[in-house]
Design a protein around this motif. Structure first.
Motif, PDB file in Angstrom:
ATOM      1  N   THR A  96     -35.354  31.621  67.508  1.00 46.04           N
ATOM      2  CA  THR A  96     -36.453  32.513  67.850  1.00 46.04           C
ATOM      3  C   THR A  96     -37.707  32.038  67.130  1.00 46.04           C
ATOM      4  O   THR A  96     -37.656  31.728  65.934  1.00 46.04           O
ATOM      5  CB  THR A  96     -36.147  33.958  67.427  1.00 46.04           C
ATOM      6  OG1 THR A  96     -34.930  34.391  68.029  1.00 46.04           O
ATOM      7  CG2 THR A  96     -37.284  34.888  67.836  1.00 46.04           C
ATOM      8  N   VAL A  97     -38.804  31.947  67.855  1.00 49.35           N
ATOM      9  CA  VAL A  97     -40.070  31.589  67.243  1.00 49.35           C
ATOM     10  C   VAL A  97     -40.876  32.861  67.012  1.00 49.35           C
ATOM     11  O   VAL A  97     -41.087  33.646  67.939  1.00 49.35           O
ATOM     12  CB  VAL A  97     -40.870  30.603  68.120  1.00 49.35           C
ATOM     13  CG1 VAL A  97     -42.237  30.319  67.493  1.00 49.35           C
ATOM     14  CG2 VAL A  97     -40.090  29.305  68.301  1.00 49.35           C
ATOM     15  N   ILE A  98     -41.302  33.056  65.782  1.00 43.52           N
ATOM     16  CA  ILE A  98     -42.043  34.263  65.407  1.00 43.52           C
ATOM     17  C   ILE A  98     -43.455  33.869  65.014  1.00 43.52           C
ATOM     18  O   ILE A  98     -43.652  33.029  64.126  1.00 43.52           O
ATOM     19  CB  ILE A  98     -41.364  34.975  64.219  1.00 43.52           C
ATOM     20  CG1 ILE A  98     -39.893  35.292  64.535  1.00 43.52           C
ATOM     21  CG2 ILE A  98     -42.110  36.247  63.854  1.00 43.52           C
ATOM     22  CD1 ILE A  98     -39.121  35.800  63.341  1.00 43.52           C
ATOM     23  N   GLY A  99     -44.449  34.453  65.677  1.00 45.23           N
ATOM     24  CA  GLY A  99     -45.832  34.228  65.288  1.00 45.23           C
ATOM     25  C   GLY A  99     -46.094  34.819  63.920  1.00 45.23           C
ATOM     26  O   GLY A  99     -45.592  35.900  63.591  1.00 45.23           O
ATOM     27  N   ALA A 100     -46.852  34.114  63.100  1.00 44.28           N
ATOM     28  CA  ALA A 100     -47.052  34.557  61.719  1.00 44.28           C
ATOM     29  C   ALA A 100     -48.510  34.426  61.304  1.00 44.28           C
ATOM     30  O   ALA A 100     -49.098  33.357  61.412  1.00 44.28           O
ATOM     31  CB  ALA A 100     -46.169  33.738  60.771  1.00 44.28           C
ATOM     32  N   SER A 103     -48.823  29.273  61.380  1.00 44.12           N
ATOM     33  CA  SER A 103     -49.020  30.035  62.613  1.00 44.12           C
ATOM     34  C   SER A 103     -47.728  30.599  63.186  1.00 44.12           C
ATOM     35  O   SER A 103     -47.743  31.596  63.903  1.00 44.12           O
ATOM     36  CB  SER A 103     -49.687  29.148  63.678  1.00 44.12           C
ATOM     37  OG  SER A 103     -48.906  27.976  63.901  1.00 44.12           O
ATOM     38  N   SER A 104     -46.600  29.953  62.897  1.00 45.90           N
ATOM     39  CA  SER A 104     -45.331  30.453  63.428  1.00 45.90           C
ATOM     40  C   SER A 104     -44.162  29.930  62.606  1.00 45.90           C
ATOM     41  O   SER A 104     -44.287  28.943  61.863  1.00 45.90           O
ATOM     42  CB  SER A 104     -45.151  30.051  64.894  1.00 45.90           C
ATOM     43  OG  SER A 104     -45.012  28.646  65.015  1.00 45.90           O
ATOM     44  N   MET A 162     -40.781  22.748  54.041  1.00 47.23           N
ATOM     45  CA  MET A 162     -41.048  22.893  55.474  1.00 47.23           C
ATOM     46  C   MET A 162     -42.494  23.302  55.745  1.00 47.23           C
ATOM     47  O   MET A 162     -43.044  23.016  56.808  1.00 47.23           O
ATOM     48  CB  MET A 162     -40.087  23.926  56.081  1.00 47.23           C
ATOM     49  CG  MET A 162     -38.667  23.432  56.239  1.00 47.23           C
ATOM     50  SD  MET A 162     -37.628  24.629  57.124  1.00 47.23           S
ATOM     51  CE  MET A 162     -37.269  25.800  55.821  1.00 47.23           C
ATOM     52  N   ALA A 163     -43.089  23.972  54.768  1.00 44.01           N
ATOM     53  CA  ALA A 163     -44.479  24.411  54.916  1.00 44.01           C
ATOM     54  C   ALA A 163     -45.468  23.339  54.478  1.00 44.01           C
ATOM     55  O   ALA A 163     -46.675  23.590  54.427  1.00 44.01           O
ATOM     56  CB  ALA A 163     -44.707  25.694  54.121  1.00 44.01           C
ATOM     57  N   GLY A 164     -44.954  22.160  54.134  1.00 43.75           N
ATOM     58  CA  GLY A 164     -45.827  21.074  53.726  1.00 43.75           C
ATOM     59  C   GLY A 164     -46.213  21.108  52.270  1.00 43.75           C
ATOM     60  O   GLY A 164     -47.229  20.525  51.867  1.00 43.75           O
TER      61      GLY A 164
END
Length: 346
Positions: A214-218, A183-184, A235-237
Motif C-alpha cells: 500500500t502506498v500512503i501519501g505523507a 511525499s509517500s 530508506m529516507a536518504g
C-alpha cells in the motif's frame, strides 16, 4: 513508522494538538514480541548531563502523576508509577562529572541530592560503600512503571482520537516536490490467510499468508523504529544513523534477606561497574531485577562473543559478569536464592 511507545505517543500528542490531522501508524508486529518498549524495565529519571533530557523527563513524571488522569480511564487503564527513586553511585574519579551534572539538574528544579558515603550508609544500610565517594539520589519524580501499560495507554488513546494503525513494514520512502520532501511511503503487509484465493498481490496457500503493498501519501514521516530506526533513515536518504540493535539481558532474582526487603526497599541503583538493580514489586516480596552494561565504548557495548556474531549462555553471563559486583555492592545478595527469570531484549 513504528508503533511502540514512542510511535504511539507521537500519534496521541499530534492528534491531541490537532484533531483534524490524519495520522497512520505503521507497526510490523502488533504482538510486540521483540519490540523494545514492552521488553524494557520502564524506568524514568531526571539525572542527565543535558538539560533538555532532564526537562523532558520532568514532563513525563508530571504525565504519570497528574496529566494521564485527566483522560477517560475506560479507554485505557491508568499507568501505575512506582516512585522508588534513583541512586547513581560514583567513585572519586567520577565525582566531578556527577557534581557537574547535579548542577545542571538542579537548574531545572529536579529533585536530586548529592549524598556523601556516610549519608548513603545511613539511608541505605544494605549498601556497601567501599570504593565509592558520592551518590546522586533522585528522591522525587524518579522510579519505574510497566512499559507495556504505557505503550498501550498511548496506543488506545491515539486510536480513540482517530489514529489508524496498519500492520506492515515500510519498504520504500519516496521524495518529491518542492524541497524534495518525503511525499509517500510504501508499506508491505503480510496477513494470515486460510484460503487459496486472495485479492492480494501474492499468496502462499491454504494455511499460509497473503502479502500486499500500500502506498500512503505523507506530508511528514516520523521515524520511531527503535533499534531499527537506522534502516528507516537509510530508506529516507539519511545514511549512517548510529543506532544498532544490541542484545540486553534482564535477570529477575529472589533474595530472602530482610535488610533489603524493609521500609521502601531498594531503589534503582546504578553502580560504577555498569551494573544496575532495583526491587521488583512490593519490598517485602524480596524480588529484584538486574542487568549490566558490558564494554567501555558505548558504540560497541556488549559481550565480545556476541559482537562477533556468536552467542553467550545467560547463566554464564550472570556468573561471569554480574555475580561478583552484585554481591560486592549489596552483601545480602550473596544469599540470593535463585534467578527466577531471564529475558533478552534488543
Amino acid at each position: 513508522a513504528g508503533g511502540g511507545a514512542m510511535g504511539s505517543s507521537v500519534a496521541f500528542h499530534l492528534l491531541k494538538a490537532d484533531p483534524t490531522l490524519k495520522v497512520c501508524v505503521v507497526e510490523k508486529d502488533p504482538t510486540y514480541k521483540i519490540a523494545s518498549s514492552p521488553l524494557s524495565v520502564g524506568s524514568i529519571r531526571q539525572q542527565f548531563s543535558i538539560s533538555e533530557n532532564t526537562r523532558m523527563s520532568m514532563m513525563t513524571a508530571k504525565f504519570l502523576k497528574e496529566s494521564q488522569h485527566e483522560f477517560d480511564p475506560d479507554v485505557a487503564e491508568p499507568i501505575h508509577f512506582e516512585e522508588g527513586g534513583y541512586l547513581v553511585l560514583g567513585t572519586e574519579k567520577s565525582r566531578t562529572a556527577l557534581q557537574a551534572n547535579h548542577i545542571i539538574q538542579r537548574q531545572q528544579n529536579a529533585k536530586v541530592k548529592m549524598l556523601p558515603t556516610d549519608e548513603m550508609r545511613q539511608k541505605f544500610p544494605w549498601l556497601n560503600t567501599r570504593g565509592l565517594a558520592v551518590g546522586s539520589w533522585g528522591y522525587e519524580n524518579e522510579g519505574w512503571f510497566d512499559p507495556y501499560s504505557m505503550m498501550m495507554w498511548f496506543k488506545k488513546h491515539a486510536i480513540a482520537l482517530g489514529a489508524l494503525y496498519m500492520q506492515g513494514t515500510v519498504s520504500t520512502i519516496s521524495r518529491g516536490g518542492e524541497g524534495n520532501k518525503i511525499s509517500s511511503v510504501r508499506v508491505d503487509s503480510t496477513e494470515p490467510t486460510t484460503s487459496t484465493t486472495s485479492s492480494s498481490s501474492s499468496s502462499s496457500g491454504s494455511s499460509g499468508s497473503s502479502s500486499s503493498s500500500t502506498v500512503i501519501g505523507a506530508g511528514a514521516l516520523v521515524n520511531t523504529g527503535g533499534c531499527w530506526a537506522a534502516q528507516i533513515a537509510e530508506m529516507a536518504g539519511i545514511p549512517g544513523v548510529p543506532i544498532v540493535p544490541r542484545l540486553r539481558r534482564v535477570f529477575v532474582f529472589h533474595c530472602p534477606e530482610a535488610e533489603v526487603s524493609q521500609g521502601e526497599g531498594v531503589p534503582m541503583v546504578f553502580d560504577p561497574s555498569g551494573l544496575w538493580f532495583r526491587r521488583e514489586g512490593a519490598p517485602e516480596a524480596g524480588l529484584f531485577v538486574t542487568g549490566m552494561a558490558v564494554g567501555e565504548d558505548p558504540d560497541c557495548e556488549g559481550v565480545a562473543e556476541e559482537l562477533e556474531g556468536g552467542g553467550v549462555n545467560d547463566t554464564a553471563f550472570f556468573e561471569e559478569h554480574m555475580w561478583e559486583p552484585l554481591a560486592n555492592r549489596v552483601p545480602a545478595f550473596e544469599n540470593l536464592r535463585q534467578v527466577v527469570n531471564v529475558r533478552s531484549l534488543p
